[in-house]
Design an enzyme around this catalytic site. Structure first.
Site, PDB file in Angstrom:
ATOM      1  N   CYS B 153       0.690  -1.077  -0.004  1.00 15.50           N
ATOM      2  CA  CYS B 153       0.058   0.154   0.098  1.00 15.50           C
ATOM      3  C   CYS B 153       0.657   1.247  -0.129  1.00 15.50           C
ATOM      4  O   CYS B 153       0.453   2.287  -0.663  1.00 15.50           O
ATOM      5  CB  CYS B 153      -0.954   0.294   1.066  1.00 15.50           C
ATOM      6  N   VAL B 157       0.302   4.518  -2.352  1.00 20.96           N
ATOM      7  CA  VAL B 157      -0.374   5.848  -1.903  1.00 20.96           C
ATOM      8  C   VAL B 157       0.590   6.864  -2.264  1.00 20.96           C
ATOM      9  O   VAL B 157       0.108   7.999  -2.603  1.00 20.96           O
ATOM     10  CB  VAL B 157      -0.377   5.750  -0.335  1.00 20.96           C
TER      11      VAL B 157
END
Ligand code: SF4
Ligand code: SF4
Lengths: 465, 513
Positions: B153, B157
């Site tokens: 992630c 991001v």
């Protein structure tokens, strides 16, 4: 991004100075900036470290704020025994999805999740862990926790150790910081006694600490807080009223111990409950610190008597194993405190150490291994699986002691292996634990399976080793 | 102290000894300010009620005991199915440690994955440098033939662009220009490990197929197994069947050898897996057949786009599903199904008939990945069982519809309920309020087994607390036998346990069943 607050900088610094010793500011900075080489083998992250260090506090709900997987991949992956609550084993996470992130809903979701836990589980406290994502999108878990804490009249503790900050080690330290900042000292101890101590960095794996506790009980020493193993929130919160402390896994909580000494004048030492002399030494030092802090001096004498009795008993029990283990060659692949304490314990029962890793050891730890082993080249840093495999064969090890992740390397080399890390199923601490350790090593080495495993298939020509 | 050299107790019995019991009880009294027993047991009863169930199912912000993992785990598993391939996860390092232990604990094998170890600097300045250094180190240290890159992630991001980064790294000489570095973006806050699997397999195919035209189709069938914790047994069983049919086939992504290396004194960092040349050649296959639909949606789209015929199954288990699978293979490859396989089929049916009385009308709760739950529910209905609760934390509403359709196709599915997106804590309430006879899932179900008394049959990933199950197939007619036996064993063991109390229940403690 949530700003790396003073805590984090502090912990970073501490970590770096341990690694680089007295090497001056430049070397230190180098270590701070880039602690891990990309593309090499990996260990856990700061979040993992923080969670590991705090999760064994058993009556607390541990809520992981992030996308599902930080928790989904890892929940309930460690065996530490609880004498009561099982709440710590339950997995709680806010399971952030893309929509939450894009819409900026995540802080509100966290608050709601805290409420849902409070209503559904009524825990003694809730610990909220940030993860990479929630730190990066700038969620302020400190503020949310504060608000929730006020509204629900319940301790809600932020643990700010997102994975990307660094290693598991750093996470351990940040966990200690969180305790120091939000937990320890918030509850007054009822009936504090001059014989109260804290044990820091003891995880009570397989109930290991329960092998030690009866010894302390016999001496009238009360463990106010064993952090984190089998701890309750209230113990931890009132730990500042103890008179002395011992750190067991020093890498994890030595900084915490130091700060508790500064703030509440709780003297501490680094010790270990592995091995016979290790255990005796730990008992003596606890007694010594307590007496210096005002406990009845007779404690020293009583400790000596107990130590003498116990040592005699345990040596007798070990006699059965000694001839079977004498001279057997062990490779130890574990980090931190175990590299010296277990080395020492094994040597006590006459085994030969053909190598030990010092990958997570503090400088002091390292010094101790060196002193015990007297030979530098037996120490090694972390290794690639293939190197480890070769080392096992080259040094003709009879057994490897390590954690679960490297066990298969020994087994593929057709060598016995024993788990010495968090997944182990036996308790090795204290005098009792030493008997267990000897027995398990004996069983592993002398399993009748090995000769069979090592023979080539009957139709193959014999291997030249 | 109860410990002695003659009789050393493991920690479980040891801490049952009276002195330890006393110590623990004392601790509880002194430190826990425990609630009165009555309050505790009232609370325990409450969590079994319908009232609590409503509250529990209404949870919105909180997931408790999830039954899914994240995208990169799927990508790592996928990469393990290709020849000498090292997984490289671009992002922070912690996730990777989890994937390694997850796979290692299930397969009881070492698992190699590296990470670009992104830290705060990288979060601010982007992870390009980590990619450049990381690929170089991986290439030098682990001597792979291919490095498969996925993301956590964190990298997602920040918005790191894998394609650009890899190109950059190649320009800087991290790996040779023509070295294969397939990649997949696998943000963990979207979907689950099954989507990560899909993206990575597609990434590998694209890496080799992009820009190459399909030549004359060869009479070969591509098979994509999907994320399967039983790949060791399943893939080998399917190969056996395909060999019997004399089909030319290619497994695309085959982790069966990687996760089942022999102990012969050699250390293998890599073993087995689909050969790179075979992946290239697979472009020209007649068609591609996926064993799990939700694991391969994007990949199959891509296969169709290059001009292959595609079919997908939903983790085919049991008689009918195996029939369909073999007939589909027979169709594409124009090979007959030989007599030996027909006999195998007959034997499975015979076994099901032998045991039908024990299986008929049994109620089940099944949880796991969408395809697994689908396949298992289908098999259960074949045996006359009723899949009462079907739950997938990573199930979507489309899956829900499909499940409902499947369940509506049989009288045994009449009372079934489908629970997409729910977790194991929700299942706990379901098991209390509408109990079933058996629970089918993975190791995490053991807490449900303890709390609700529903016997657990471990038939899907991950299985941490039992050994070697993954070495046996669940697919094919042989696999059907194994499923049947696993379920029956559980039923009989349970029956024995319930009936073994001397003088109370042992009137039913029978020898012959
Ligand atoms: S690195 Fe980040 S995403 Fe990964 S486990 Fe750690 S906190 Fe979670
Ligand atoms: S940080 Fe992201 S990629 Fe890592 S474990 Fe968590 S969800 Fe997965």
């Amino acid at each position: 991004m949530s700003s790396p607050n003073a805590n984090i900088k502090d912990a970073f610094h501490e970590l770096a100075s341990e690694r680089s010793g007295g090497k001056g500011p430049k070397a230190r900075r180098k270590n701070c900036a880039r602690p891990m080489a990309p593309g090499t083998a990996v260990g856990g992250c700061a979040f993992d470290g923080a969670k590991v260090a705090l999760q064994p506090i058993t009556d607390v709900a541990h809520l992981i704020h992030g996308p599902l997987a930080c928790e989904g991949n890892s929940w309930d992956n460690r065996g530490t025994a609880s004498s009561g609550p099982t709440l710590w084993r339950t997995s709680f996470t806010t399971d952030l999805t893309e929509i939450d992130i894009v819409m900026g809903h995540s802080e509100r979701k966290l608050f709601k999740a805290i409420r849902e836990i409070k209503e559904g589980y009524a825990p003694a406290a809730i610990f909220v862990y940030s993860t990479c994502i929630t730190a990066m999108i700038g969620d302020d878990i400190e503020v949310v926790c504060k608000r929730a804490s006020d509204e629900f009249a319940l301790p809600v503790v932020p643990v700010n150790a997102p994975g990307f900050l660094g290693s598991k080690n750093l996470g351990n330290k940040l966990a200690g910081e969180a305790l120091l900042k939000h937990v320890i000292g918030t509850v007054e101890a009822d009936e504090p006694s001059v014989c109260d101590i804290n044990i820091l960095g003891e995880f009570n794996l397989s109930g290991e600490f329960w092998l030690v506790k009866p010894l302390l009980d016999k001496l009238g020493i009360r463990v106010r807080a064993c952090i984190p193993g089998d701890a309750r929130y209230l113990h931890v919160a009132s730990a500042h009223r103890s008179r002395a402390a011992m750190t067991v896994c020093s890498t994890a909580f030595v900084a915490l111990a130091r700060k508790m000494q500064e703030r509440w004048d709780i003297p501490f030492f680094e010790g270990s409950f592995y091995g016979i002399s290790g255990t005796s030494e730990a008992l003596r030092r606890i007694a010594d610190l307590l007496v210096r802090k005002g406990a009845d001096p007779s404690l020293l004498r009583r400790t000596e008597i107990l130590v003498a009795e116990e040592e005699e008993k345990v040596w007798k029990r070990l006699e059965a194993y000694r001839p079977r283990l004498e001279g057997k060659r062990v490779l130890l692949n574990t980090g931190g405190v175990k590299s010296w304490s277990v080395v020492h314990a094994l040597m006590e029962i006459g085994m030969e150490i053909v190598g030990t890793s010092v990958k997570k050891s503090t400088l002091e730890d390292r010094e101790r291994v060196k002193q015990t082993l007297k030979e530098e080249n037996l120490l090694f840093e972390s290794m690639s699986p293939r190197e480890l495999f070769s080392l096992l064969l080259e040094r003709k090890a009879d057994i490897m002691l390590s954690g679960g992740r490297t066990q298969y390397i020994a087994l593929k080399a057709k060598l016995p292996w024993l788990d010495i890390n968090q997944e182990r199923h036996h308790a090795y601490a204290g005098y009792e634990g030493m008997v267990q350790l000897a027995r398990q090593i004996d069983l592993a080495i002398h399993n009748p399976m090995w000769p069979q495993v090592r023979e080539p298939a009957p139709w193959e020509p014999a291997l030249v080793v | 102290m109860p410990q002695s050299a003659e009789k050393t107790l493991d920690h479980a019995p040891l801490f049952c000894e009276p002195e330890y019991r006393k110590m623990l009880a004392k601790k509880k009294l002194k430190f826990e300010c425990p609630h009165p027993d009555q309050v505790v047991s009232d609370q325990r009863e409450f969590t079994k009620s319908w009232e609590y169930r409503e509250k529990n199912l209404a949870r919105q912000a909180l997931v408790v005991n999830p039954a899914k993992a994240c995208q990169p785990l799927g990508a790592v598993f996928a990469a393990a199915g290709f020849e000498r391939t090292m997984s490289f996860v671009h992002g922070s390092q912690g996730c990777v440690a989890y994937y390694r232990s997850h796979l290692s604990r299930h397969f009881k094998e070492p698992s190699s994955v590296v990470s670009s170890s992104m830290t705060e600097d990288a979060a601010v300045f982007g992870g390009l440098k980590n990619m450049v250094d990381g690929l170089a180190n991986t290439y030098k240290l682990y001597n792979p033939k291919m490095i498969a890159v996925s993301t956590t992630c964190m990298a997602e991001v920040i918005g790191d662009d894998l394609h650009g980064f890899i190109e950059n790294a190649k320009s800087e000489g991290s790996v040779p220009r023509d070295f294969d570095v397939p990649f997949a973006h696998t943000p963990a806050f979207v979907g689950s490990h099954v989507d990560g699997y899909d993206s990575m397999v597609k990434g590998v195919l694209e890496n080799f197929w992009k820009g190459t035209a399909r030549s004359e189709a060869t009479a070969s069938v591509n098979i994509i197994p999907g994320f399967d914790g039983f790949c060791v047994g399943n893939n080998r069983e399917l190969k056996r069947l395909l060999d019997l049919m004399q089909v030319t086939y290619m497994f695309i992504q085959d982790a069966s050898d990687q996760f089942d290396t022999p102990s012969d004194g050699n250390f293998r960092m890599y073993d087995g897996g689909t050969k790179i040349n075979d992946v290239k050649a697979a472009l020209n296959a007649e068609g591609t057949l996926s064993l799990q639909y939700y694991n391969t949606r994007k990949t199959l789209d891509y296969c169709r786009a290059v001009g292959q015929a595609t079919t997908s199954f939903r983790y085919p288990l049991g008689v009918e599903a195996t029939d369909e699978l073999l007939m589909a293979i027979s169709d594409i490859s124009t090979r007959e199904i030989p007599e030996v396989i027909r006999l195998e089929r007959g034997r499975l049916i015979d076994a099901m008939a032998d045991s039908q009385a024990w299986l008929y009308g049994k109620k089940y709760a099944i949880y796991g990945d969408p395809d697994f739950v689908y396949g298992m529910a289908r098999f259960i209905m074949e045996t006359g069982g009723e899949p009462t609760h079907c739950l997938a934390t990573n199930g979507t509403s489309a899956w829900e519809d499909e499940m409902k359709e499947l369940l509506a196709s049989s009288p045994f599915g009449k009372n079934a309920q489908v629970w997409p997106g729910k977790d194991l804590w929700a299942l706990r309430s379901l098991l209390f309020t509408e109990p079933v006879d058996l629970l089918i899932g993975n190791s995490y179900g053991k807490y449900l087994e303890r709390d609700t008394g529903t016997p657990l049959v471990r038939l899907t990933f991950p299985i941490f607390d039992r050994h070697h199950h993954h070495r046996f197939p669940l697919m094919g007619y042989q696999g059907g036998l194994r499923l049947l036996t696993a379920i029956l064993d559980k039923i009989f063991d349970n029956l024995d346990r319930e009936t073994m109390h001397a003088g109370v229940t042992d009137y039913s403690y029978d020898l012959t069943r």
